[in-house]
Design an enzyme around this catalytic site. Structure first.
Site, PDB file in Angstrom:
ATOM      1  N   SER A  48       0.650  -1.170   0.188  1.00 31.92           N
ATOM      2  CA  SER A  48      -0.072   0.146   0.090  1.00 31.92           C
ATOM      3  C   SER A  48       0.963   1.347  -0.162  1.00 31.92           C
ATOM      4  O   SER A  48       1.863   1.310   0.832  1.00 31.92           O
ATOM      5  CB  SER A  48      -0.828  -0.124   1.144  1.00 31.92           C
ATOM      6  OG  SER A  48      -1.230   1.356   1.819  1.00 31.92           O
ATOM      7  N   GLY A  49       0.541   2.182  -1.001  1.00 26.81           N
ATOM      8  CA  GLY A  49       1.207   3.286  -0.995  1.00 26.81           C
ATOM      9  C   GLY A  49       0.841   4.389   0.408  1.00 26.81           C
ATOM     10  O   GLY A  49       1.882   5.030   0.943  1.00 26.81           O
ATOM     11  N   LEU A  50      -0.253   4.117   0.736  1.00 32.96           N
ATOM     12  CA  LEU A  50      -0.355   4.688   2.166  1.00 32.96           C
ATOM     13  C   LEU A  50       0.234   4.459   3.158  1.00 32.96           C
ATOM     14  O   LEU A  50       0.776   4.941   4.016  1.00 32.96           O
ATOM     15  CB  LEU A  50      -1.989   4.713   2.465  1.00 32.96           C
ATOM     16  CG  LEU A  50      -2.599   5.094   3.662  1.00 32.96           C
ATOM     17  CD1 LEU A  50      -2.222   6.637   3.957  1.00 32.96           C
ATOM     18  CD2 LEU A  50      -3.860   4.768   4.151  1.00 32.96           C
ATOM     19  N   ASP A  60       0.892  10.413   2.093  1.00 33.19           N
ATOM     20  CA  ASP A  60       0.582   9.593   0.849  1.00 33.19           C
ATOM     21  C   ASP A  60       0.507  10.485  -0.411  1.00 33.19           C
ATOM     22  O   ASP A  60      -0.710  10.579  -1.043  1.00 33.19           O
ATOM     23  CB  ASP A  60      -0.686   8.870   1.228  1.00 33.19           C
ATOM     24  CG  ASP A  60      -0.852   7.823   0.029  1.00 33.19           C
ATOM     25  OD1 ASP A  60       0.057   7.619  -0.720  1.00 33.19           O
ATOM     26  OD2 ASP A  60      -2.129   7.381   0.151  1.00 33.19           O
ATOM     27  N   ASP A  87       0.755  -0.837  -5.052  1.00 36.86           N
ATOM     28  CA  ASP A  87       0.056   0.150  -5.189  1.00 36.86           C
ATOM     29  C   ASP A  87       0.866   1.121  -5.910  1.00 36.86           C
ATOM     30  O   ASP A  87       1.726   1.952  -5.067  1.00 36.86           O
ATOM     31  CB  ASP A  87      -0.534   0.657  -3.876  1.00 36.86           C
ATOM     32  CG  ASP A  87      -1.075   1.962  -4.141  1.00 36.86           C
ATOM     33  OD1 ASP A  87      -1.163   2.410  -5.141  1.00 36.86           O
ATOM     34  OD2 ASP A  87      -1.499   2.461  -2.913  1.00 36.86           O
ATOM     35  N   ASP A  89       0.539   4.066  -7.392  1.00 36.89           N
ATOM     36  CA  ASP A  89      -0.130   5.388  -7.520  1.00 36.89           C
ATOM     37  C   ASP A  89      -0.237   5.698  -8.959  1.00 36.89           C
ATOM     38  O   ASP A  89      -0.853   5.147  -9.543  1.00 36.89           O
ATOM     39  CB  ASP A  89       1.131   6.507  -6.847  1.00 36.89           C
ATOM     40  CG  ASP A  89       1.281   6.167  -5.455  1.00 36.89           C
ATOM     41  OD1 ASP A  89       0.200   5.716  -4.818  1.00 36.89           O
ATOM     42  OD2 ASP A  89       2.211   6.740  -4.752  1.00 36.89           O
ATOM     43  N   GLU A 116      -3.615   4.143 -10.811  1.00 34.52           N
ATOM     44  CA  GLU A 116      -4.637   4.975 -10.632  1.00 34.52           C
ATOM     45  C   GLU A 116      -4.710   6.037 -11.567  1.00 34.52           C
ATOM     46  O   GLU A 116      -3.532   6.922 -12.038  1.00 34.52           O
ATOM     47  CB  GLU A 116      -4.918   5.376  -9.288  1.00 34.52           C
ATOM     48  CG  GLU A 116      -3.825   6.541  -8.646  1.00 34.52           C
ATOM     49  CD  GLU A 116      -4.016   6.410  -7.103  1.00 34.52           C
ATOM     50  OE1 GLU A 116      -3.626   5.391  -6.442  1.00 34.52           O
ATOM     51  OE2 GLU A 116      -4.197   7.636  -6.611  1.00 34.52           O
ATOM     52  N   LYS A 122       0.140  12.439  -6.497  1.00 35.79           N
ATOM     53  CA  LYS A 122      -1.324  12.131  -6.236  1.00 35.79           C
ATOM     54  C   LYS A 122      -1.539  12.538  -4.893  1.00 35.79           C
ATOM     55  O   LYS A 122      -0.524  12.989  -3.975  1.00 35.79           O
ATOM     56  CB  LYS A 122      -1.586  10.971  -6.451  1.00 35.79           C
ATOM     57  CG  LYS A 122      -0.448   9.555  -5.841  1.00 35.79           C
ATOM     58  CD  LYS A 122      -0.639   9.646  -4.482  1.00 35.79           C
ATOM     59  CE  LYS A 122      -1.933   9.146  -3.863  1.00 35.79           C
ATOM     60  NZ  LYS A 122      -2.290   7.764  -3.475  1.00 35.79           N
ATOM     61  N   ASN A 124      -3.881  11.019  -1.406  1.00 36.69           N
ATOM     62  CA  ASN A 124      -4.730   9.699  -1.052  1.00 36.69           C
ATOM     63  C   ASN A 124      -6.352  10.105  -1.334  1.00 36.69           C
ATOM     64  O   ASN A 124      -6.767  11.121  -1.079  1.00 36.69           O
ATOM     65  CB  ASN A 124      -4.636   9.442   0.566  1.00 36.69           C
ATOM     66  CG  ASN A 124      -5.448   8.190   0.834  1.00 36.69           C
ATOM     67  OD1 ASN A 124      -6.511   8.330   1.313  1.00 36.69           O
ATOM     68  ND2 ASN A 124      -4.604   6.915   0.978  1.00 36.69           N
ATOM     69  N   SER A 125      -7.001   8.983  -1.864  1.00 40.33           N
ATOM     70  CA  SER A 125      -8.335   9.072  -2.397  1.00 40.33           C
ATOM     71  C   SER A 125      -9.340   9.593  -1.085  1.00 40.33           C
ATOM     72  O   SER A 125     -10.093  10.047  -1.439  1.00 40.33           O
ATOM     73  CB  SER A 125      -8.712   7.828  -2.898  1.00 40.33           C
ATOM     74  OG  SER A 125      -7.988   7.440  -3.770  1.00 40.33           O
ATOM     75  N   ARG A 161      -6.699   1.448 -11.757  1.00 40.03           N
ATOM     76  CA  ARG A 161      -7.501   1.939 -10.751  1.00 40.03           C
ATOM     77  C   ARG A 161      -8.519   3.046 -11.305  1.00 40.03           C
ATOM     78  O   ARG A 161      -7.630   4.162 -11.553  1.00 40.03           O
ATOM     79  CB  ARG A 161      -6.726   2.054  -9.449  1.00 40.03           C
ATOM     80  CG  ARG A 161      -7.298   2.928  -8.594  1.00 40.03           C
ATOM     81  CD  ARG A 161      -6.526   2.672  -7.238  1.00 40.03           C
ATOM     82  NE  ARG A 161      -6.992   3.919  -6.487  1.00 40.03           N
ATOM     83  CZ  ARG A 161      -6.513   3.946  -5.078  1.00 40.03           C
ATOM     84  NH1 ARG A 161      -5.437   3.051  -4.864  1.00 40.03           N
ATOM     85  NH2 ARG A 161      -6.740   5.083  -4.385  1.00 40.03           N
ATOM     86  N   HIS A 192     -12.784   2.017  -7.252  1.00 40.18           N
ATOM     87  CA  HIS A 192     -12.616   2.729  -5.870  1.00 40.18           C
ATOM     88  C   HIS A 192     -13.853   3.558  -5.437  1.00 40.18           C
ATOM     89  O   HIS A 192     -14.249   4.027  -6.427  1.00 40.18           O
ATOM     90  CB  HIS A 192     -11.143   3.343  -5.588  1.00 40.18           C
ATOM     91  CG  HIS A 192     -10.659   3.353  -4.383  1.00 40.18           C
ATOM     92  ND1 HIS A 192     -11.312   2.851  -3.320  1.00 40.18           N
ATOM     93  CD2 HIS A 192      -9.725   4.195  -3.826  1.00 40.18           C
ATOM     94  CE1 HIS A 192     -10.682   2.796  -2.178  1.00 40.18           C
ATOM     95  NE2 HIS A 192      -9.726   3.790  -2.205  1.00 40.18           N
TER      96      HIS A 192
END
Ligand code: SPV
Ligand code: MG
Length: 544
Positions: A48-50, A60, A87, A89, A116, A122, A124-125, A161, A192
């Site tokens: 995970s990037g986060l 992130d 991930d 990104d 994504e 980027k 975080n979503s 993504r 997502h």
């Protein structure tokens, strides 16, 4: 990395993605958490990037560079055998950066990457998702194509993504983009959503059908029963950040408790044991490798110093103390011996004392008393020392309390694995006091250039060896391996059952070993030691 099942991790991931059941992969953010995820039974890992940025303590937002992420991945890959989905990104740049990323991931046996459709750097979503700009769809398709063209492993997967729901564009845009990415060659779509209910992802899946596998991340709609995902035919669920969040909660609690209580009692049972950490690090493998590859160290070696006798030959000097306590250069002989052992790291030293034992009192030594010293001999003292020891068997160097030696002697003895090793001085003609020591030896090869690299063994020992056979004089050192400690103890016990052996010496023990056909390894030296056997020796020792 090839797995235990013999297939590549990329192949394993492909199989998971295409499986007709719902599959689960779990987040990890370093080698340790990756191993924990694998041990829990997961068949894949979400890098995970986060979580990876968070464990670095950064946001992130591509604050950690892509090569820093790559380094973490390398540790994760080394620690596991199951596939890792990175991930990735936005691919850390344009199509060109994406191609380089794919090549570097393949080199590190990373099975797949997810990119994504947002802009670098980027965000975080789950932070102001609605305000986030999306990537140009065609540009993103080019990036997918470039990634697919760059891979050399046909099983390497690229997941596209779709962030259309996150950025507030709705179902139609999500479907339009997903189709474009699918056409561009994506192996799966990650759809997502930041809603607390699964409505968006379900509406997407209903329209999408089975065009290609669909992956979901239920972080926000966590209350949804997993069967709902199954019923709708999703391919893969990512538990995206729960190792990191579990660790953070545990660390915060532990830190607060420690700060408040200022002792460890109430947390010890709540944290993993140190041995569990060693297990996760595979420390056992290193221990085994050390045994195989490292020269034998001294750390497992102890010494026994036989110092029970008076040493009449020194006359008045030993009237009130045994020979081992005669002072040379301002310190007792024993102190010099202890220093030499200590200098090579041997700390565990047992001294057998007898005559005027109360005067043998140097610190940091273990004393064993042989009150029979006047009637008994070296083997009697040695047996008492061997029997006094507790705990697992260790290598033991036996030496005399009146022999000074250079640290080269114990160091060389420690290097050898043989069960029994002795030192022989090949310059025997110059030894005046051989009779007092183990006496003359005949070995398999005399000391020579040829002997330098050869393994040499004892053939006979004693004072009646024909002059032409003598290769040296035994210096009284005997190293016994841990595995042979029990054996040597049993042999001495047996020898001492015969009253004629009451005064038996180390030399007789060596004769007995030869009689029983145990090989006794010989190391040659010329000098490096001094046997104190006369007043002359005492004077000479001053310059040793
Ligand atoms: C991550 O784990 O870094 C993800 C998933 O990208 S999410 O945080 O849900 O965006
Ligand atoms: Mg991410």
């Amino acid at each position: 990395m090839s797995s235990t099942s013999g297939t590549t991790t990329s192949h394993q991931f492909k199989k998971l993605l295409l499986s007709d059941q719902l599959e689960f992969i779990c987040e990890a953010h370093n080698g340790l958490s990756a191993k924990i995820v694998q041990e829990a039974g997961f068949r894949g890992i979400w890098a995970s990037g986060l979580s990876i940025s968070a464990q670095f303590g950064v946001r992130d937002n591509n604050e950690a560079s892509w090569t820093q992420i790559l380094e973490v991945l390398e540790f994760m890959s080394d620690a596991t055998t199951i596939p890792i989905l990175l991930d990735g990104d936005t691919g850390y740049g344009n199509f060109n950066n994406m191609q380089r990323l794919v090549r570097k991931l393949e080199q590190r046996h990373i099975a797949a990457v997810c990119i994504e459709d947002k802009l670098f750097p980027k965000m975080n979503s789950f932070i102001k998702g609605n305000a986030q700009p999306m990537a140009d769809m065609q540009e993103f398709c080019g990036k997918i194509k470039a990634g697919k063209d760059a891979q050399t492993d046909p099983d390497f997967s690229i997941i596209a993504r779709v962030e259309a729901f996150i950025c507030g564009w709705g179902l139609a845009e999500a479907l339009r983009r997903a189709e474009a990415y699918h056409q561009a060659g994506a192996d799966g779509i990650l759809i997502h959503s930041a809603l607390s209910v699964p409505d968006e992802i379900i509406s997407f899946k209903q329209e999408w059908g089975n065009r290609c596998p669909v992956v979901i991340v239920p972080t926000k709609y966590y209350a949804t029963p997993t069967d709902v995902f199954r019923q709708h035919g999703f391919s893969m669920v990512i538990w995206a950040n729960h190792m990191l969040r579990a660790a953070v909660a545990a660390m915060q609690k532990t830190a607060r408790t420690l700060k408040k209580q200022e002792h460890l009692l109430s947390i010890e049972d709540k944290v993993a044991s140190v041995s569990e950490i060693f297990r996760l690090q595979n420390s056992a493998e290193l221990q085994e490798a050390e045994d195989r590859y490292l020269p034998k160290g001294v750390e497992n070696t102890s010494a026994i110093v036989l110092a029970a006798s008076r040493g009449y030959e020194l006359g008045e000097l030993t009237e009130h103390q045994p020979k081992t306590m005669v002072v040379i250069q301002g310190r007792p002989i024993l102190s010099h011996i202890v220093d030499t052992y200590n200098a090579v790291g041997i700390k565990d030293i047992v001294v057998v004392r007898g005559y005027k034992k109360e005067t043998v009192n140097l610190p940091n030594l273990t004393y064993v008393d042989n009150d029979d010293f006047a009637d008994a001999g070296e083997l009697d003292s040695l047996l008492k020392a061997l029997q006094s020891r507790k705990g697992p068997a260790r290598s033991t160097i036996v030496s005399y309390g009146d022999v000074l030696f250079n640290k080269y002697i114990p160091q060389s003895l420690c290097q050898e694995n043989d069960d029994f090793v002795i030192f022989v001085d090949s310059n025997w003609q110059e030894q005046t006091s051989y009779a007092r020591l183990g006496g003359f030896t005949e070995c398999t090869i005399p000391n020579s250039r040829r002997a330098f690299n050869a393994k040499i063994y004892l053939k006979q020992i004693g004072n009646n060896i024909p002059q032409t056979c003598i290769h040296g004089v035994c210096m009284g050192f005997l190293k016994v391996s841990p595995g042979a400690t029990e054996l040597i103890t049993a042999i001495i016990v047996e020898l001492l059952l015969n009253p004629a052996n009451r005064k038996a010496t180390i030399s007789q023990l060596l004769q007995e070993l030869l009689r029983r056909q145990y090989p006794v390894r010989v190391l040659y030296t010329v000098g490096h030691w001094l046997d104190i056997n006369s007043l002359d020796d005492v004077v000479q020792a001053g310059s040793f």
